[in-house]
Design a protein around this motif. Structure first.
Motif, PDB file in Angstrom:
ATOM      1  N   ALA A 110       0.828  -1.204   0.000  1.00  0.00           N
ATOM      2  CA  ALA A 110       0.000   0.000   0.000  1.00  0.00           C
ATOM      3  C   ALA A 110       0.863   1.254   0.000  1.00  0.00           C
ATOM      4  CB  ALA A 110      -0.925   0.002   1.207  1.00  0.00           C
ATOM      5  N   ALA A 111       1.955   1.238   0.780  1.00  0.00           N
ATOM      6  CA  ALA A 111       2.843   2.392   0.823  1.00  0.00           C
ATOM      7  C   ALA A 111       3.495   2.623  -0.534  1.00  0.00           C
ATOM      8  CB  ALA A 111       3.903   2.192   1.899  1.00  0.00           C
ATOM      9  N   ALA A 112       3.883   1.529  -1.206  1.00  0.00           N
ATOM     10  CA  ALA A 112       4.506   1.658  -2.521  1.00  0.00           C
ATOM     11  C   ALA A 112       3.508   2.120  -3.572  1.00  0.00           C
ATOM     12  CB  ALA A 112       5.116   0.318  -2.929  1.00  0.00           C
ATOM     13  N   LEU A 113       2.257   1.714  -3.436  1.00  0.00           N
ATOM     14  CA  LEU A 113       1.239   2.041  -4.441  1.00  0.00           C
ATOM     15  C   LEU A 113       0.593   3.399  -4.200  1.00  0.00           C
ATOM     16  CD1 LEU A 113      -0.503   1.091  -6.876  1.00  0.00           C
ATOM     17  CD2 LEU A 113      -2.101   0.142  -5.198  1.00  0.00           C
ATOM     18  N   LEU A 114       0.286   3.694  -2.941  1.00  0.00           N
ATOM     19  CA  LEU A 114      -0.519   4.867  -2.629  1.00  0.00           C
ATOM     20  C   LEU A 114       0.267   6.008  -2.024  1.00  0.00           C
ATOM     21  CD1 LEU A 114      -3.533   2.959  -1.035  1.00  0.00           C
ATOM     22  CD2 LEU A 114      -3.327   3.733  -3.395  1.00  0.00           C
ATOM     23  N   GLY A 115       1.361   5.694  -1.316  1.00  0.00           N
ATOM     24  CA  GLY A 115       2.100   6.720  -0.602  1.00  0.00           C
ATOM     25  C   GLY A 115       1.333   7.209   0.611  1.00  0.00           C
ATOM     26  N   SER A 123      -9.348   5.558   8.293  1.00  0.00           N
ATOM     27  CA  SER A 123     -10.271   6.316   7.449  1.00  0.00           C
ATOM     28  C   SER A 123     -10.708   5.518   6.233  1.00  0.00           C
ATOM     29  CB  SER A 123      -9.604   7.618   6.978  1.00  0.00           C
ATOM     30  OG  SER A 123      -8.524   7.326   6.099  1.00  0.00           O
ATOM     31  N   VAL A 124     -11.743   6.012   5.574  1.00  0.00           N
ATOM     32  CA  VAL A 124     -12.147   5.529   4.260  1.00  0.00           C
ATOM     33  C   VAL A 124     -12.361   6.758   3.397  1.00  0.00           C
ATOM     34  CG1 VAL A 124     -14.542   5.360   5.066  1.00  0.00           C
ATOM     35  CG2 VAL A 124     -13.883   4.247   2.937  1.00  0.00           C
ATOM     36  N   VAL A 125     -11.751   6.758   2.220  1.00  0.00           N
ATOM     37  CA  VAL A 125     -11.817   7.931   1.351  1.00  0.00           C
ATOM     38  C   VAL A 125     -12.159   7.494  -0.067  1.00  0.00           C
ATOM     39  CG1 VAL A 125     -10.119   9.199   2.742  1.00  0.00           C
ATOM     40  CG2 VAL A 125      -9.349   7.846   0.783  1.00  0.00           C
ATOM     41  N   PRO A 126     -12.751   8.384  -0.859  1.00  0.00           N
ATOM     42  CA  PRO A 126     -13.001   8.042  -2.264  1.00  0.00           C
ATOM     43  C   PRO A 126     -11.704   7.715  -2.987  1.00  0.00           C
ATOM     44  CG  PRO A 126     -14.230  10.006  -1.636  1.00  0.00           C
ATOM     45  CD  PRO A 126     -13.289   9.710  -0.500  1.00  0.00           C
ATOM     46  N   LEU A 127     -11.751   6.721  -3.854  1.00  0.00           N
ATOM     47  CA  LEU A 127     -10.563   6.338  -4.620  1.00  0.00           C
ATOM     48  C   LEU A 127     -10.036   7.519  -5.423  1.00  0.00           C
ATOM     49  CD1 LEU A 127      -8.613   4.095  -5.562  1.00  0.00           C
ATOM     50  CD2 LEU A 127     -10.259   3.545  -7.371  1.00  0.00           C
ATOM     51  N   GLU A 128     -10.933   8.361  -5.898  1.00  0.00           N
ATOM     52  CA  GLU A 128     -10.537   9.515  -6.702  1.00  0.00           C
ATOM     53  C   GLU A 128      -9.673  10.488  -5.899  1.00  0.00           C
ATOM     54  OE1 GLU A 128     -12.629  12.243 -10.163  1.00  0.00           O
ATOM     55  OE2 GLU A 128     -13.868  11.223  -8.657  1.00  0.00           O
ATOM     56  N   ASP A 129      -9.881  10.554  -4.570  1.00  0.00           N
ATOM     57  CA  ASP A 129      -9.054  11.425  -3.740  1.00  0.00           C
ATOM     58  C   ASP A 129      -7.606  10.972  -3.693  1.00  0.00           C
ATOM     59  OD1 ASP A 129     -11.375  12.774  -3.240  1.00  0.00           O
ATOM     60  OD2 ASP A 129     -11.397  12.425  -1.074  1.00  0.00           O
ATOM     61  N   VAL A 130      -7.393   9.674  -3.927  1.00  0.00           N
ATOM     62  CA  VAL A 130      -6.043   9.108  -3.858  1.00  0.00           C
ATOM     63  C   VAL A 130      -5.415   8.976  -5.247  1.00  0.00           C
ATOM     64  CG1 VAL A 130      -4.681   7.104  -3.105  1.00  0.00           C
ATOM     65  CG2 VAL A 130      -6.649   7.852  -1.762  1.00  0.00           C
ATOM     66  N   TRP A 131      -6.221   8.513  -6.220  1.00  0.00           N
ATOM     67  CA  TRP A 131      -5.715   8.253  -7.563  1.00  0.00           C
ATOM     68  C   TRP A 131      -5.999   9.369  -8.554  1.00  0.00           C
ATOM     69  CZ3 TRP A 131      -6.386   2.480  -9.385  1.00  0.00           C
ATOM     70  CH2 TRP A 131      -5.406   1.698  -8.760  1.00  0.00           C
ATOM     71  N   GLY A 132      -6.826  10.333  -8.177  1.00  0.00           N
ATOM     72  CA  GLY A 132      -7.154  11.401  -9.101  1.00  0.00           C
ATOM     73  C   GLY A 132      -7.923  10.886 -10.318  1.00  0.00           C
ATOM     74  N   ARG A 133      -7.603  11.447 -11.473  1.00  0.00           N
ATOM     75  CA  ARG A 133      -8.311  11.099 -12.711  1.00  0.00           C
ATOM     76  C   ARG A 133      -8.158   9.623 -13.065  1.00  0.00           C
ATOM     77  NH1 ARG A 133      -6.736  11.437 -18.179  1.00  0.00           N
ATOM     78  NH2 ARG A 133      -8.493  11.718 -19.617  1.00  0.00           N
ATOM     79  N   ASP A 134      -7.052   9.011 -12.638  1.00  0.00           N
ATOM     80  CA  ASP A 134      -6.829   7.593 -12.934  1.00  0.00           C
ATOM     81  C   ASP A 134      -7.907   6.697 -12.344  1.00  0.00           C
ATOM     82  OD1 ASP A 134      -4.592   8.189 -14.363  1.00  0.00           O
ATOM     83  OD2 ASP A 134      -3.150   7.507 -12.862  1.00  0.00           O
ATOM     84  N   ALA A 135      -8.570   7.151 -11.279  1.00  0.00           N
ATOM     85  CA  ALA A 135      -9.621   6.331 -10.669  1.00  0.00           C
ATOM     86  C   ALA A 135     -10.766   6.109 -11.658  1.00  0.00           C
ATOM     87  CB  ALA A 135     -10.140   6.992  -9.394  1.00  0.00           C
ATOM     88  N   ARG A 136     -11.210   7.165 -12.320  1.00  0.00           N
ATOM     89  CA  ARG A 136     -12.290   7.021 -13.309  1.00  0.00           C
ATOM     90  C   ARG A 136     -11.847   6.181 -14.500  1.00  0.00           C
ATOM     91  NH1 ARG A 136     -16.565  10.649 -12.620  1.00  0.00           N
ATOM     92  NH2 ARG A 136     -16.815  10.868 -10.348  1.00  0.00           N
ATOM     93  N   LEU A 137     -10.616   6.388 -14.934  1.00  0.00           N
ATOM     94  CA  LEU A 137     -10.107   5.590 -16.050  1.00  0.00           C
ATOM     95  C   LEU A 137     -10.044   4.111 -15.677  1.00  0.00           C
ATOM     96  CD1 LEU A 137      -7.188   7.917 -17.246  1.00  0.00           C
ATOM     97  CD2 LEU A 137      -9.459   7.634 -18.283  1.00  0.00           C
ATOM     98  N   ALA A 160       0.760  -2.555 -11.081  1.00  0.00           N
ATOM     99  CA  ALA A 160       2.198  -2.684 -11.321  1.00  0.00           C
ATOM    100  C   ALA A 160       2.777  -1.382 -11.858  1.00  0.00           C
ATOM    101  CB  ALA A 160       2.458  -3.829 -12.298  1.00  0.00           C
ATOM    102  N   ARG A 161       2.055  -0.726 -12.759  1.00  0.00           N
ATOM    103  CA  ARG A 161       2.550   0.525 -13.338  1.00  0.00           C
ATOM    104  C   ARG A 161       2.684   1.605 -12.269  1.00  0.00           C
ATOM    105  NH1 ARG A 161      -0.862   4.150 -15.171  1.00  0.00           N
ATOM    106  NH2 ARG A 161      -2.417   2.559 -15.674  1.00  0.00           N
ATOM    107  N   ARG A 162       1.702   1.703 -11.392  1.00  0.00           N
ATOM    108  CA  ARG A 162       1.757   2.717 -10.346  1.00  0.00           C
ATOM    109  C   ARG A 162       2.858   2.407  -9.323  1.00  0.00           C
ATOM    110  NH1 ARG A 162      -2.444   6.410 -10.189  1.00  0.00           N
ATOM    111  NH2 ARG A 162      -1.843   6.907  -8.053  1.00  0.00           N
ATOM    112  N   MET A 163       3.066   1.122  -9.049  1.00  0.00           N
ATOM    113  CA  MET A 163       4.110   0.756  -8.088  1.00  0.00           C
ATOM    114  C   MET A 163       5.499   1.072  -8.640  1.00  0.00           C
ATOM    115  SD  MET A 163       2.759  -2.825  -6.451  1.00  0.00           S
ATOM    116  CE  MET A 163       3.073  -2.792  -4.701  1.00  0.00           C
ATOM    117  N   ARG A 164       5.669   0.884  -9.944  1.00  0.00           N
ATOM    118  CA  ARG A 164       6.967   1.186 -10.545  1.00  0.00           C
ATOM    119  C   ARG A 164       7.277   2.679 -10.495  1.00  0.00           C
ATOM    120  NH1 ARG A 164       5.353  -2.828 -14.437  1.00  0.00           N
ATOM    121  NH2 ARG A 164       4.576  -1.176 -15.808  1.00  0.00           N
TER     122      ARG A 164
END
Length: 293
Positions: A110-115, A123-137, A160-164
């Motif tokens: 999670a730390a590598a993927l989300l920071g 907490s629980v937050v909308p995915l869009e708050d963490v991933w931005g526009r990529d969440a909708r995509l 994998a792409r986000r972790m890299r």
């Protein structure tokens, strides 16, 4: 963090569970600490689902038609895909639930993927708050995929792409997490610090800042998760306490009460682990127990 049926309307009999065809390779290859499962109801389900503390950060990607999953984030009521941090407390979701993809991330992943996992703890937050526009995509690509196999492949590529693109956690922190996951009952901060050549203060600070939880709290969470699954599998509380490293049965009782508000007997009867052995078999103490019997 498994969804749990707590209302008379919620019935797992109506839910189909999909898992990668080759557990450990898709999505496991190259993505340690990441697991996935797909949930699809044969009819849209209206219900209240409790979320129980689990030693992972969970992404819930809502693939439902219409309104989809509803949940509370702070003082707001949100709908759609979400990120559930470690130790979210009394979290409930509901709404008209059709299909969703759950991605479980051990804290190191999670730390590598989300920071900044510390900001997600509790907490629980909308995915869009963490991933931005990529969440909708991500939602659009996953909805367009014609099968769960292809959805798992799409999700694996995205993760994998986000972790890299992000730096990993310190190898010392990753090592200590692995040791905690393997033997939560043996976690001694001083000994682990010596093992990696750090001071106790440095270990505590780096572990907490990178994973969002203290080493001792992490060990308690991992041990509770194992105990809860064994209780749900039908083992008596005294045996569960002995097998999972609690001092005695009252100690187990106190920890279960802390994490769930229930007694061990209540956990054993609760339906919230009813499909975990199907959705997450590689991490099931109950299945491991059956295999060794």
């Amino acid at each position: 963090m498994p969804p749990t049926g707590t209302s008379s309307e919620w019935d797992w009999a109506w839910v189909d569970v999909a898992v990668p065809r080759v557990p450990g390779r898709l999505p496991g290859a190259g993505l340690p600490g990441v697991s996935m499962a797909g949930f699809g109801s044969r009819v849209p389900i209206e219900g209240d689902i409790a979320m129980v503390a689990h030693p992972s950060v969970t992404l819930i990607i809502d693939l439902s038609d219409g309104d989809g999953i509803a949940y509370r984030s702070g003082d707001r009521r949100e709908r759609g895909s979400a990120v559930i941090g470690l130790m979210p407390g009394d979290l409930r979701a509901g709404g008209r639930i059709g299909a969703c993809l759950q991605i479980r991330l051990e804290p190191v992943a999670a730390a590598a993927l989300l920071g900044a996992p510390a900001e997600l703890t509790g907490s629980v937050v909308p995915l869009e708050d963490v991933w931005g526009r990529d969440a909708r995509l991500a939602e659009e690509r996953l909805r367009a995929a014609p099968s769960w196999d292809e959805r798992f492949a799409v999700a694996t590529e995205m993760v994998a792409r986000r972790m890299r693109a992000r730096p990993p956690v310190d190898p010392e922190v990753a090592h200590i997490w692995r040791r905690t996951l393997a033997h939560p009952e043996r976690v001694r901060v001083e000994a682990l610090a010596a093992e990696v050549g750090w001071s106790r203060k440095r270990l505590w600070s780096r572990f907490r800042s990178q994973l969002g939880i203290s080493p001792k709290r992490a060990a308690r969470l991992v041990r509770f998760d194992r105990a809860a699954r064994l209780l749900a599998a039908g083992l008596p509380a005294a045996r569960v306490a002995a097998q999972t490293g609690y001092a005695d049965q009252p100690h187990l009782h106190r920890e279960v009460r802390t994490f769930t508000g229930l007694t061990p007997a209540g956990v054993a009867e609760a339906p919230w682990l009813a499909i975990d052995d199907v959705a997450w078999p590689s991490s099931s103490p109950a299945l491991a127990l059956t295999a060794s019997a």
